[in-house]
Scaffold this active site. Structure first.
Site, PDB file in Angstrom:
ATOM      1  CB  CYS A   2      -0.989   0.060   1.230  1.00 15.75           C
ATOM      2  SG  CYS A   2      -1.604  -1.665   1.628  1.00 15.75           S
ATOM      3  N   GLY A 102       0.924  -3.197   5.479  1.00 15.13           N
ATOM      4  CA  GLY A 102       1.502  -3.828   6.251  1.00 15.13           C
ATOM      5  C   GLY A 102       0.977  -5.498   6.734  1.00 15.13           C
ATOM      6  CD  GLU A 485      13.710  -9.983 -16.021  1.00 15.53           C
ATOM      7  OE1 GLU A 485      13.897 -10.028 -14.578  1.00 15.53           O
ATOM      8  OE2 GLU A 485      13.508  -8.383 -15.567  1.00 15.53           O
TER       9      GLU A 485
END
Ligand code: F6R
Length: 612
Positions: A2, A102, A485
């Site tokens: 966030c 978090g 990748e």
């Protein structure tokens, strides 16, 4: 994950919050919200979806004169992306709001306890418990209540708190999720990442774990969450400017960042190398020559694209410095039984410097006595602060969720670090080092010269193949991680299933996948495994697979056996990973564009993965 932004000062709040959130939208974009004091209470506006939806919703509030507020853009962990679950969240009174980045690990037990005590919950989020917990301890001292509440919490947080009864201040607190504070005259800022505050200030303080900050118009005071004791922290000056975090006329950040690679690579080696003599200086390496000389092993630690950079770095370090290298996925490393001591160097590689698994791995390695030299793009990030030393990549802010310039800058840092270690161990002559450095110096120019041609080829290729369901990428030696990748870039932004493989492994399974609908991207430079790669391409061909080859422009043989070929100039094999990566980035970009995907903000992803 966030993004948080907070402001106290003299500017009207909504433009500051919305501009900050726009610059943080890469961190999460399933819902967003803002809050500010209004007529003795708090205004709170939230919306599901991208920030633009919130912006539209805020049209009616544009006249607010408030100069304080908090904003949040969400990447859902607990509870679906809905308006109810969007931040900010409030306590029962609606007078106290929190924004959070978090995960609160014990949120369930806290929530049940708080419910028993009479608190009413309006969302499914873990964050809401923070608002109610602070409410529980709040008398008239907000700072004390926040400190007390956080003592009950386990998990990770970067937190912003606003209380209607103290509309002149914000509180910020941090544990394991990044938070940066900005200071300017008569105004202060908080944000999850630097770009959010770059238009206003370059004076920043990085909050550390266990710290709380009180932001007012007059300044910032910091104290310990544990005991409330004041902590003195001097602001640092950031060299990035606001323009670096803007699109500057490009359609997407990703495209801009692909085109910025020559400069990013140059900036990363410039200042550290003297190509004429072969000398390398890494003043922030943080470890002694004796330590380097006694190393028995090196562990490269990273996630995602940064892990691919590590896989390439292994070849350089082993070749030049003669030290065995393990390349570990940080999420696996942290749960292994590790054999490490002070003779094993750990090199965490991270663009953001905040990736939760990489940071956890770093801490475990450090506890086992391993010296830590990180490779990182963000000055002052947690990983750099917890390392003994850092080799910085100077890519500037990377906003596109898919990493491009950060990757090639990490390769640059690994390349010079490998030669640096080799010099300290005297395993490479200064003359040879000079030759390799001269090869590296050519990289920005070669990429610059070929970018538009590669881009043009990629457009054509996208036209032809954007409807395909699966892609296979093959490479050997240094090009094996490049294949990984290339496949990652394609899958993350175009949602096409793509796999990267060591070409020699093809016969051990993936060859079964090949048919007339499967494009196989083969990386075939003229190196010592060229003949082997050609055999692999023939094998694909004879199973009617579609061969998209990247190889030397003048390689007529390869051209003949490929359906499509993109030419890459012949160069020192050691620098091929740089040159073969860029066309693969452009192919992924153009295919994603052709499929109508949101290139900069692919579904389900977030730029900075600060939770496990
Ligand atoms: C993919 C991508 C991710 C990151 C990974 C690690 O394009 O960007 O795979 O490479 O999340 O992030 P950092 O380098 O910030 O630790």
């Amino acid at each position: 994950m966030c993004g948080i932004v907070g402001y106290v000062g003299y500017r009207r709040i909504l433009p500051v919050l919305l501009d900050g959130l726009k610059r943080l939208e890469y961190r999460g974009y399933d819902s967003a919200g803002v809050t500010w004091p209004e007529e003795g209470g708090l205004m709170r506006v939230r919306a599901k979806g991208k920030l633009s939806v919130l912006e539209d919703t805020l049209e009616d509030y544009r006249s607010t004169k408030s100069k304080v507020g908090l904003g949040h853009t969400r990447w859902a962990t607990h509870g679906e992306p809905t308006e109810e679950n969007a931040h900010p969240h409030t306590d029962c009174t609606g007078e106290l709001v929190v924004v959070h980045n978090g995960i609160i690990e014990n949120y369930y037990s806290l929530r049940e306890q708080l419910k028993k005590e009479g608190h009413r919950f309006m969302s499914e989020t873990d964050t809401e418990v923070l608002a109610h917990l602070i409410e529980k301890y709040l008398d008239d001292d907000l700072e004390a209540a926040v400190r007390q509440a956080l003592k009950d919490v386990t998990g990770a947080y970067a937190l912003g708190v606003l209380w209607a009864r103290r509309p002149d201040m914000l509180i910020a607190a941090r544990k394991q999720s990044p938070l940066v504070l900005g200071i300017s005259e008569n105004e202060t800022f908080m944000a999850s990442d630097i770009p959010a505050i770059l238009p206003y200030t370059r004076e920043v303080i990085f909050l550390d774990d266990g710290e709380m900050a009180i932001l007012t118009e007059q300044g910032i005071s910091i104290c310990s969450l544990e005991n409330g004791q004041e902590i003195e922290k001097a602001p640092q000056q950031i060299s990035w400017d606001a323009a670096m975090a803007e699109k500057s006329g490009y359609k997407h950040f990703m495209l801009k960042e692909i085109y910025e690679q020559p400069q990013a690579i140059l900036n990363t080696f410039r200042g550290s190398i003297i190509p004429d003599t072969g000398e390398i200086e890494l003043p922030e390496i943080g470890i002694e020559t004796q330590t380097i000389q006694r190393l028995k092993r090196i562990v490269l630690l990273a996630c995602g694209t940064s892990w691919h950079a590590g896989l390439i770095g292994k070849y350089w370090i082993e070749k030049w410095a003669g030290i065995p290298v393990e390349v570990d996925l940080a999420s696996e490393f942290r749960y292994r039984d590790l054999l490490m001591d002070e003779d094993v160097l750990t090199i965490p590689i991270s663009q953001s410097g905040e990736t939760a698994d990489t940071l956890a791995g770093l801490r475990i390695a450090k506890n086992l006595g391993s010296p830590i030299v990180s490779i990182c793009n963000v000055l002052g990030s947690t990983i750099t602060r917890e390392s003994d030393g850092t080799v910085y990549t100077h890519a500037g802010p990377e906003i596109g969720v898919a990493s491009t310039k950060a990757f090639t800058s990490q390769l640059t840092a690994l390349y010079i670090l490998a030669l640096f270690l080799a010099q300290k161990r005297k395993s490479v002559s200064m003359q040879d080092a000079a030759t390799y450095l001269k090869a590296l110096m050519k990289v920005p120019g070669i990429i610059e010269e070929h970018l538009s041609k590669w881009h043009e080829h990629s457009r054509k290729l996208a036209d032809e193949f954007y409807t395909k369901a699966d892609f296979l990428y093959l490479g050997r030696h240094l090009q094996f991680p490049v294949a990984l990748e290339g496949a990652l870039k394609l899958k993350e932004i175009s949602y096409i299933h793509a796999e990267g493989y060591a070409a020699g492994e093809m016969k051990h399974g993936p060859i079964a996948l090949i048919d007339k609908d499967m494009p196989v991207v083969a990386l075939v430079p003229g190196d010592h495994v060229y003949e082997k790669m050609i055999s692999n391409v023939e094998e694909v061909k004879s199973r009617r697979g579609i061969v998209v080859a990247l190889g030397r422009q003048e390689d007529e043989g390869l051209k003949r056996i490929s359906n499509v070929m993109i030419g890459v100039p012949e160069a020192d094999p050691m620098i091929n990973p740089f040159l073969y990566t860029v066309p693969l980035q452009l192919i992924a970009y153009e295919i994603a564009l052709a499929r109508g995907c949101d290139v900069d903000q692919p579904r389900n992803l977030a730029k900075s993965v600060t939770v496990e």
